[in-house]
Design an enzyme around this catalytic site. Sequence first.
Site, PDB file in Angstrom:
ATOM      1  N   CYS A   1       0.805  -1.227   0.000  1.00 48.61           N
ATOM      2  CA  CYS A   1       0.000   0.000   0.000  1.00 48.61           C
ATOM      3  C   CYS A   1       0.838   1.277   0.000  1.00 48.61           C
ATOM      4  CB  CYS A   1      -0.959  -0.005   1.196  1.00 48.61           C
ATOM      5  SG  CYS A   1      -0.166  -0.173   2.806  1.00 48.61           S
ATOM      6  N   HIS A   2       2.139   1.174   0.127  1.00 45.64           N
ATOM      7  CA  HIS A   2       2.996   2.360   0.231  1.00 45.64           C
ATOM      8  C   HIS A   2       4.221   2.157  -0.652  1.00 45.64           C
ATOM      9  CE1 HIS A   2       5.822   5.214   2.187  1.00 45.64           C
ATOM     10  NE2 HIS A   2       4.726   5.870   2.489  1.00 45.64           N
ATOM     11  N   PHE A   3       4.180   2.401  -1.870  1.00 47.13           N
ATOM     12  CA  PHE A   3       3.142   2.951  -2.733  1.00 47.13           C
ATOM     13  C   PHE A   3       2.845   1.935  -3.831  1.00 47.13           C
ATOM     14  CE2 PHE A   3       5.482   6.549  -1.030  1.00 47.13           C
ATOM     15  CZ  PHE A   3       4.470   7.358  -0.565  1.00 47.13           C
TER      16      PHE A   3
END
Length: 173
Positions: free
Chosen positions: A70-72
């Site tokens: 999720c990052h990124f």
Amino acid sequence: MLDRRGSYEYEDLLACGRGELFGPGNAQLPLPPMLMFDRIVEISETGGEFGKGVVRAELDVKPDLWFFGCHFKNDPVMPGCLGLDAMWQMVGFFLGWTGGAGRGRALGLGDLKFSGQVLPTASKVVYNVDIKRVMRSKLVLGIADGWLSMDGDIIYRAKDLKVGLFKQGAAPS
């Protein structure tokens, strides 16, 4: 009874997260996914840069670690704040390990510098905190300097990490 070994495996860290290592109401590590290391390989009251204590911990980097997804998107990197949180976690663990009573809370830091990033291609992160000072009064306060290395290169440096242990109901808001 206080558990004062010189190193701790993953199951020990989970026990600390459940409040079983230092007793009820005392310092706890977060449970996964916020527990940011897999083991503590060294902890001592006499070592470190300032001779007042040291904690060294390791994280085995795997491409499927939760934050990479999720990052990124299409540019995975470990959030810098998670490396910082790991160092605060270690200072809190040290305070509990030395017999400090109360629940741990990060209180700030003096300075933080990033000179690299943790990528999913890395194999190991090593965290180190050198204790500068421990004060024991109405609260227990630990101050330390720390660093994070990725595959042998230091890429984060933190100065004056501050963690306090607070009795029930006394934590800062």
